[in-house]
Design a protein around this motif. Structure first.
Motif, PDB file in Angstrom:
ATOM      1  N   PRO A  13      -1.966  25.947  23.093  1.00  0.00           N
ATOM      2  CA  PRO A  13      -3.215  25.384  23.605  1.00  0.00           C
ATOM      3  C   PRO A  13      -3.807  26.248  24.707  1.00  0.00           C
ATOM      4  CG  PRO A  13      -1.339  24.153  24.431  1.00  0.00           C
ATOM      5  CD  PRO A  13      -0.791  25.108  23.421  1.00  0.00           C
TER       6      PRO A  13
ATOM      7  N   HIS B 298     -14.992  21.371  10.547  1.00  0.00           N
ATOM      8  CA  HIS B 298     -14.742  19.938  10.396  1.00  0.00           C
ATOM      9  C   HIS B 298     -14.748  19.560   8.916  1.00  0.00           C
ATOM     10  CE1 HIS B 298     -14.709  15.665  11.133  1.00  0.00           C
ATOM     11  NE2 HIS B 298     -15.875  15.508  10.537  1.00  0.00           N
TER      12      HIS B 298
ATOM     13  N   ARG C 280     -12.970  25.360  24.384  1.00  0.00           N
ATOM     14  CA  ARG C 280     -12.300  24.256  23.688  1.00  0.00           C
ATOM     15  C   ARG C 280     -13.157  23.612  22.610  1.00  0.00           C
ATOM     16  NH1 ARG C 280      -8.424  24.030  22.696  1.00  0.00           N
ATOM     17  NH2 ARG C 280      -7.442  22.067  23.234  1.00  0.00           N
TER      18      ARG C 280
ATOM     19  N   ASP D  72     -10.131  25.333  18.057  1.00  0.00           N
ATOM     20  CA  ASP D  72      -8.727  25.696  18.233  1.00  0.00           C
ATOM     21  C   ASP D  72      -8.401  26.801  17.229  1.00  0.00           C
ATOM     22  OD1 ASP D  72      -7.597  24.225  20.338  1.00  0.00           O
ATOM     23  OD2 ASP D  72      -7.575  22.407  19.103  1.00  0.00           O
TER      24      ASP D  72
ATOM     25  N   ALA E  37     -11.785  21.656  17.717  1.00  0.00           N
ATOM     26  CA  ALA E  37     -11.134  21.206  18.948  1.00  0.00           C
ATOM     27  C   ALA E  37     -11.843  19.963  19.482  1.00  0.00           C
ATOM     28  CB  ALA E  37     -11.145  22.326  19.986  1.00  0.00           C
ATOM     29  N   PRO E  38     -11.231  19.247  20.448  1.00  0.00           N
ATOM     30  CA  PRO E  38     -11.821  17.996  20.939  1.00  0.00           C
ATOM     31  C   PRO E  38     -13.250  18.119  21.433  1.00  0.00           C
ATOM     32  CG  PRO E  38      -9.551  18.158  21.641  1.00  0.00           C
ATOM     33  CD  PRO E  38      -9.880  19.465  20.996  1.00  0.00           C
TER      34      PRO E  38
ATOM     35  N   TYR F 176     -12.077  12.056  13.627  1.00  0.00           N
ATOM     36  CA  TYR F 176     -11.386  13.224  14.173  1.00  0.00           C
ATOM     37  C   TYR F 176     -10.177  12.804  14.977  1.00  0.00           C
ATOM     38  CZ  TYR F 176     -10.379  17.326  17.033  1.00  0.00           C
ATOM     39  OH  TYR F 176      -9.746  18.372  17.653  1.00  0.00           O
ATOM     40  N   ASN F 177      -9.079  13.524  14.762  1.00  0.00           N
ATOM     41  CA  ASN F 177      -7.869  13.363  15.546  1.00  0.00           C
ATOM     42  C   ASN F 177      -7.327  14.756  15.831  1.00  0.00           C
ATOM     43  OD1 ASN F 177      -4.689  13.248  15.557  1.00  0.00           O
ATOM     44  ND2 ASN F 177      -5.387  11.212  16.198  1.00  0.00           N
ATOM     45  N   HIS F 178      -7.121  15.053  17.100  1.00  0.00           N
ATOM     46  CA  HIS F 178      -6.743  16.413  17.487  1.00  0.00           C
ATOM     47  C   HIS F 178      -5.430  16.854  16.841  1.00  0.00           C
ATOM     48  CE1 HIS F 178      -5.826  19.535  20.855  1.00  0.00           C
ATOM     49  NE2 HIS F 178      -6.461  20.091  19.833  1.00  0.00           N
ATOM     50  N   GLN F 179      -4.426  16.018  16.893  1.00  0.00           N
ATOM     51  CA  GLN F 179      -3.135  16.393  16.312  1.00  0.00           C
ATOM     52  C   GLN F 179      -3.233  16.548  14.798  1.00  0.00           C
ATOM     53  OE1 GLN F 179      -0.416  17.370  17.979  1.00  0.00           O
ATOM     54  NE2 GLN F 179      -1.737  17.152  19.775  1.00  0.00           N
TER      55      GLN F 179
ATOM     56  N   ALA G 100      -5.880  17.503  13.213  1.00  0.00           N
ATOM     57  CA  ALA G 100      -6.598  18.749  12.966  1.00  0.00           C
ATOM     58  C   ALA G 100      -5.660  19.943  13.085  1.00  0.00           C
ATOM     59  CB  ALA G 100      -7.766  18.886  13.944  1.00  0.00           C
ATOM     60  N   LEU G 101      -4.762  19.907  14.063  1.00  0.00           N
ATOM     61  CA  LEU G 101      -3.824  21.011  14.257  1.00  0.00           C
ATOM     62  C   LEU G 101      -2.720  21.030  13.201  1.00  0.00           C
ATOM     63  CD1 LEU G 101      -3.307  21.036  18.130  1.00  0.00           C
ATOM     64  CD2 LEU G 101      -4.623  22.652  16.759  1.00  0.00           C
TER      65      LEU G 101
END
Length: 328
Positions: free
Chosen positions: A16, A41, A73, A76, A94-95, A114-117, A119-120
């Protein structure tokens, strides 16, 4: 990648970046920047090389601009491990980037889905190579359309939201060449799935055609000519048993044909219809092979009529390329 896809190696957790106040760069966001946010996205992950080919005049400019979006940010990035050489950066939303998209849509990040985790998590997905292969296929078609134009590129996720209870294509596209206009479903095969499972998907497309009354061709892209020959045999057995085979036009192509072609493109003369022995066709020539295909009634996409899926707001799909005024 469309002619020689990479083997997927183990991936490592993205490191990060230090959070930065995105306000200064948000005020200076271009139409191309916003297009990039929507694209990652829509398609979950795109590489530097793909974004450079689609939206920038040089790879150097692409790397510089993507680095700025990452610093604040909005994006990512991660690099999958390779046994030889190094992979390009792979970009996800990213967020802060999700917040911008949500604000433009007049909704919340949560309602955007959307969910950051999540997405990663694509960095560790077993389907990463497949996802990138589909993106590379469309990137080649968009950047080398051979006299045509790609006006639609919908992701697997969008297709699932629209038709997932009946059929689940890897992507949906629209290709225009002069007066010829072809809507199609793409099935992208890496040669790792049992051909019986590939052929079984025709039942879903048949039910989709019966339910909607819309006949849309299915294009199967495989890595080698040997795989194509075996796939055609499996497809034909299933296709012949469909209630209405003519409602599911199918064509196959092998990436091997383009291995030594400069500016290789899926628009090339590589497509072999399943129901005819008339020889290989260019992509736009498939419209003459299947006169029963339902022509699109308009250029308007159906998003306004969508029902939200589990409270998720579906954004309108981004065009395959950014606004032309944003090219630098």
């Amino acid at each position: 990648m469309i002619s020689n896809p990479d083997r997927q190696a183990d991936t490592r957790t993205p490191r990060p970046a230090r959070p930065r106040d995105p306000s200064p760069v948000v005020r200076g966001l271009t139409g191309r920047d916003r297009w990039i946010l929507r694209m990652v996205h829509e398609h979950r992950v795109l590489t530097t090389d793909q974004l450079a080919a689609l939206a920038f005049s040089t790879a150097k400019i692409a790397r510089r601009r993507l680095a700025i979006l990452h610093t604040y940010r909005l994006l990512d990035r991660f690099r999958p491990l390779r046994i030889r050489g190094s992979a390009p950066y792979h970009w996800t939303l990213a967020p802060a980037g999700a917040s911008i998209l949500a604000a433009e849509a007049g909704t919340s990040v949560r309602e955007l889905g959307y969910n950051h985790q999540a997405a990663l998590s694509v960095a560790h997905s077993l389907h990463l190579t497949h996802t990138l292969g589909v993106a590379e296929w469309f990137t080649a078609l968009v950047t080398h359309p051979h006299g045509g134009q790609v006006s639609r590129w919908w992701s697997q996720t969008r297709c699932q939201r629209l038709w997932g209870d009946l059929a689940r294509p890897d992507a949906h596209g629209r290709y225009t060449h002069g007066e010829d206009l072809l809507d199609f479903f793409l099935e992208y095969d890496l040669g790792t799935t049992a051909l019986s499972r590939v052929a079984a998907k025709l039942h879903g497309f048949a039910e989709l055609a019966r339910t909607t009354g819309v006949i849309t061709p299915v294009l199967l892209w495989v890595p080698t000519t040997a795989r194509e020959a075996n796939a055609r045999a499996a497809l034909r057995r299933t296709w012949d048993r469909l209630p209405d085979p003519e409602a599911v036009p199918v064509a196959t192509a092998a990436a091997e044909f383009l291995a030594s072609v400069t500016a290789a493109s899926p628009a090339d003369q590589v497509w072999l219809p399943l129901d005819t022995d008339s020889g290989r066709r260019r992509l736009h020539e498939l419209t003459t092979v299947w006169p029963t295909c339902t022509p699109p009634s308009s250029e308007v996409d159906p998003e306004p009529t969508w029902a939200p899926l589990s409270g998720i707001v579906a954004l309108a799909p981004p065009p395959p390329q950014p606004p032309t005024s944003e090219y630098q």
